[in-house]
Design an enzyme around this catalytic site. Structure first.
Site, PDB file in Angstrom:
ATOM      1  N   GLU A 411      35.464  21.124  42.746  1.00  0.00           N
ATOM      2  CA  GLU A 411      36.183  22.069  43.457  1.00  0.00           C
ATOM      3  C   GLU A 411      37.171  22.477  42.635  1.00  0.00           C
ATOM      4  O   GLU A 411      38.409  22.674  42.979  1.00  0.00           O
ATOM      5  CB  GLU A 411      36.868  21.393  44.613  1.00  0.00           C
ATOM      6  CG  GLU A 411      35.807  20.763  45.753  1.00  0.00           C
ATOM      7  CD  GLU A 411      36.409  20.239  47.099  1.00  0.00           C
ATOM      8  OE1 GLU A 411      37.722  20.039  47.163  1.00  0.00           O
ATOM      9  OE2 GLU A 411      35.715  20.100  47.909  1.00  0.00           O
ATOM     10  N   GLU A 516      28.891  16.804  49.450  1.00  0.00           N
ATOM     11  CA  GLU A 516      29.510  16.069  50.493  1.00  0.00           C
ATOM     12  C   GLU A 516      29.138  16.785  52.114  1.00  0.00           C
ATOM     13  O   GLU A 516      29.006  18.049  51.943  1.00  0.00           O
ATOM     14  CB  GLU A 516      31.090  16.111  50.363  1.00  0.00           C
ATOM     15  CG  GLU A 516      31.770  15.401  49.273  1.00  0.00           C
ATOM     16  CD  GLU A 516      33.163  15.899  48.998  1.00  0.00           C
ATOM     17  OE1 GLU A 516      33.893  16.409  50.004  1.00  0.00           O
ATOM     18  OE2 GLU A 516      33.668  15.278  48.275  1.00  0.00           O
TER      19      GLU A 516
END
Length: 799
Positions: A411, A516
């Site tokens: 990220e 995720e």
């Protein structure tokens, strides 16, 4: 398929070796065409009559027989040519007419005895008196060594036949035996061939023998030459040697497996990429059925950071008791992988990694660390400190067989526009990590985990990380696997929740998975997305996913976590049981097959626009040597008064750049811009070296005023620096001769290791403990070659 090619090649080599040996063995067993043309050694006596005449001074009569069928060793005259084989010898009155001795095993090469027994009595006496020295007349010496060589050659020939037979039966154990027979055959043939070659060379001393008066010497007329069977023997040995060296890595892998089994460890199969999918070594399609496994550290409280990101971390793979506690629950879930976000490479991970491996669980290791150990999304750089941190972690985990992938970032990019310039640094990190993994023969994949966001920048990000900036279909700078942290399926949604992402990634060429998943916005989590993700049509696009999270974790969206831990006790939640049921009910797809997946392709990079601005010109490989050189010669060095340099480097850099600007200078040399593709010549150095460089630039720009190298007591004049400003500038340039170079990075000078079992970091992929040393093909190859040449040297010494 690769194993079948290996077996087939080995069988061909052993067959060729056996055929060559058969031809060698039939030499001189009779005078028919094929045996007549094959010999170990030839003795030509056609000129001996002239030599004997010169020695005696009288005409010679009756020395030779012209009767091709006259019996040998019967004093009826010598032949013009004698050819010796392994089982007998033949005498020829011309090129084809002759007679052979009785055939017997282990025939001795005794040329002087053969000649004298064929001669009339008077010539035999004269010859014995005439030739009094040299190995040619030492029948015992030549006979004993060639007799011994025969038995070695027989053993080698039988071993070659057994190598062929066992190699044809495509079985791992028999292939190991085939390699063993090849080793035995190669060794015995080597010694046998060496002995014969040495004996022939020693017998050739007769070729230089001269007779007659000293004023006009003439050659004796007996000439010894090497027969073609010797070359057949050496060629057969060479085939067995190539067979042995070609098979030794597979035999070593077998031995490694035996040792691993004996130690209670079953090595996990390697997982590799083919096209856009993942496959196990046996060709079965591989899906990541994983869970995030890391206790949450302290989270950031920065009001400018909307993400609850950790500022500290707890390495979950260093606590052996915790792993022993948790692995049974991971097995209950039925996962085959865990994702770990931060690890400490200086610690020991042996017990946890072994426990996970024995449970059939792979690991996905994020290389970054919180705060200063990752690519900064606001001020991205790719520096020596980050590179060494990443490589140190790789070195610490390289010895384990269950590292599936290393993530170079998580990220990093969270917004469109200029923020996407950080992708250039992510891609450079992937390039250098991938190159390093290749240099240490690791099969681990290189990945990145992206936050989900708008398609106008998430899709270009995925395409960019998998593209080839050179447009030559090269994967050098491409990631191997793309992860998407995706939480769009909430509650009991339908499969249509994924329609948008499926469409976005339908044509993606890199293996992709959900790094995720598991939305908490609409509890309870039913995990009904699991059968959707792991079955068509999604399984045609995605290669599984990682559920978040095993341990409790707070977020802006709610509370994650599937267990509660109290010391050695684990209490599972309904979340855990529901995920366990969904994972347990899966039947993973097997299509497409590996052969149908095609080869990996690397498309052109996406064009830039207002949402996507990353340049295809990547930062260079960080060069530690150049930075060390620069640090040693700059005129003003950063010498902090505190050990907590992290807190002051940034502010001192700001101060240094401000002072440079006020005096007509700039900090372009330490800057890096991933949107324009411009990188300063010192941009890849660590922050402390950059600061020393900036301090020195200011110091030089102010003509080395004493107050210009102080910076609040955090700088010191370098007494080893060149004495002049021009000299200092030239020295700096000499350290940075090629600042834009890309190359395979080398092992960091200090990697942190931390393994009690090895005392350092591993050097191979997929091997464990002592088995790794035995399983190294390079090491075994070296030992084998050294042994062969040792035997060769010993044989020559004895001879």
């Amino acid at each position: 398929m690769r194993g079948e090619v290996c077996i087939g090649s080995a069988s061909v080599l052993s067959l060729i070796s056996l055929i060559l040996l058969i031809f060698m063995h039939v030499g001189q067993i009779n005078t028919s065409t094929v045996p007549r043309g094959i010999s170990m050694v030839n003795v030509n006596t056609s000129g001996y009559g002239q030599g004997l005449e010169a020695a005696l001074g009288d005409p010679i009569a009756g020395l030779y027989t012209t009767n091709a069928s006259a019996p040998l060793q019967a004093e009826q005259g010598i032949r013009e040519l004698y050819k010796f084989g392994l089982y007998g010898y033949c005498g020829y009155v011309n090129g084809t007419a002759g007679i052979c001795s009785n055939t017997s095993a282990a025939n001795r090469f005794e040329p002087f005895t053969v000649l004298t027994e064929d001669m009339l009595g008077n010539y035999s006496t004269v010859t014995t008196a005439l030739i009094t020295q040299g190995t040619f007349i030492d029948s015992d010496y030549l006979g004993e060594f060639t007799n011994a060589a025969y038995y070695l050659i027989i053993i080698g020939s039988v071993a070659a036949g057994l190598a062929l037979f066992t190699g044809l039966l495509k079985h791992t154990v028999l292939f190991f035996l085939s390699t063993l027979f090849a080793v035995i055959g190669a060794l015995t043939l080597l010694i046998g061939a060496t002995i014969w070659t040495v004996m022939i060379k020693k017998a050739e001393s007769i070729n230089d023998f001269v007779v007659g008066p000293a004023s006009a010497p003439v050659p004796l007329g007996i000439t010894v030459t090497t027969g073609n069977a010797i070359f057949l023997l050496w060629a057969a040995w060479a085939c067995l040697l190539v067979l042995m060296l070609g098979s030794i890595s597979r035999a070593a892998a077998f031995a490694t497996g035996v040792l691993a089994l004996a130690a209670g460890v079953s090595a996990l199969p390697k997982v590799t990429r083919a096209g856009r999918y993942l496959y196990s070594e046996d060709g079965t399609r591989f899906f990541i059925k994983g869970i995030a496994y890391q206790e949450q550290g302290e989270t950031s409280t920065d009001p400018n950071n909307p993400f609850s990101e950790p500022s500290t971390f707890i390495d979950p793979l260093t606590d052996s008791s915790a792993c022993a506690r948790d692995v049974p629950f991971l097995q209950q879930l039925g996962v085959n992988a865990i994702r770990v976000y931060s690890v400490d490479s200086s610690q020991n991970h042996d017990d946890c990694m072994k426990a996970l491996s024995q449970a059939g669980i792979y690991t996905i290791i994020d290389l970054a660390l919180p705060v200063n150990g990752s690519i900064d999304r606001l001020n991205p750089t790719w520096t020596t400190s980050l590179l060494n941190l990443y490589l140190g972690t790789i070195d610490a985990f390289n010895k384990y067989d269950n590292v599936l992938a290393y993530n170079v970032g998580n990220e990093v990019i969270v917004d469109p526009g200029a923020a996407t310039g950080a992708a250039a640094f992510i891609k450079a990190a992937a390039r250098d990590v991938k190159s390093y993994l290749k240099s240490i023969s690791s099969s681990a994949l290189v990945g990145y985990a992206a936050i989900d966001g708008d398609d106008n920048w998430v899709v270009p990000l995925a395409e960019y990380l998998g593209c080839d900036p050179t447009d030559s279909n090269s994967g050098d700078s491409s990631i191997d696997i793309f992860g998407l942290n995706n939480y769009e399926f909430c509650g009991d949604a339908s499969a249509s929740a994924y329609n948008g992402k499926n469409g976005d990634f339908a044509g993606y060429t890199v293996p992709a998975y959900f790094s995720e998943f598991g939305c908490v916005k609409q509890p309870p989590r039913l995990w009904t997305e699991v059968p959707i993700i792991f079955s068509p049509p999604m399984s045609d696009i995605w290669s599984g996913g990682v559920a978040f999270s095993y341990f409790p974790a707070e977020s802006n969206d709610g509370q994650f976590g599937m267990v509660t831990v109290d010391g050695s006790s684990v209490t599972v939640s309904d979340d855990f049981n529901r995920l366990k049921a969904q994972f347990g009910n899966l039947t993973l797809p097997t299509t497409p097959s590996q052969s149908d997946a095609g080869s990996s392709t690397f498309a052109s990079c996406p064009p830039t626009n207002s949402s996507w601005e990353a340049s295809t010109k990547l930062p260079p490989t960080p060069n530690s040597d150049a930075c060390k050189c620069l640090e040693n010669i700059v005129s003003c060095q950063f010498t902090p008064k505190t050990t907590n340099t992290t807190g002051i480097v940034g502010s001192l850099l700001d101060l240094g750049c401000s002072l440079l600007g006020q005096n007509g200078g700039n900090c372009d040399d330490i800057g890096a811009n991933g949107t324009t593709g411009t990188y300063g010549r010192v941009a890849f150095c660590d922050p402390a070296t950059k600061l020393s460089f900036v301090m020195s630039e200011y110091y030089e720009l102010t003509n080395r005023a004493a107050t210009s190298c102080d910076f609040g007591g955090n700088a010191t004049v370098n007494s080893n620096a060149p004495s002049s400003v021009s000299g200092a500038n030239a020295a700096a340039s000499s350290c940075l001769t090629n600042p834009s170079a890309t190359f395979t990075p080398s092992k960091p000078s200090s990697t942190g290791g931390g393994s009690s079992s090895t005392g350092g970091s591993g050097s191979g992929s997929g091997n464990n403990n002592a088995a790794a040393a035995l399983g190294s093909p390079a090491a075994l190859l070296g030992v084998a070659v050294a042994l062969l040449f040792s035997v060769l040297g010993s044989a020559l010494t004895v001879a």
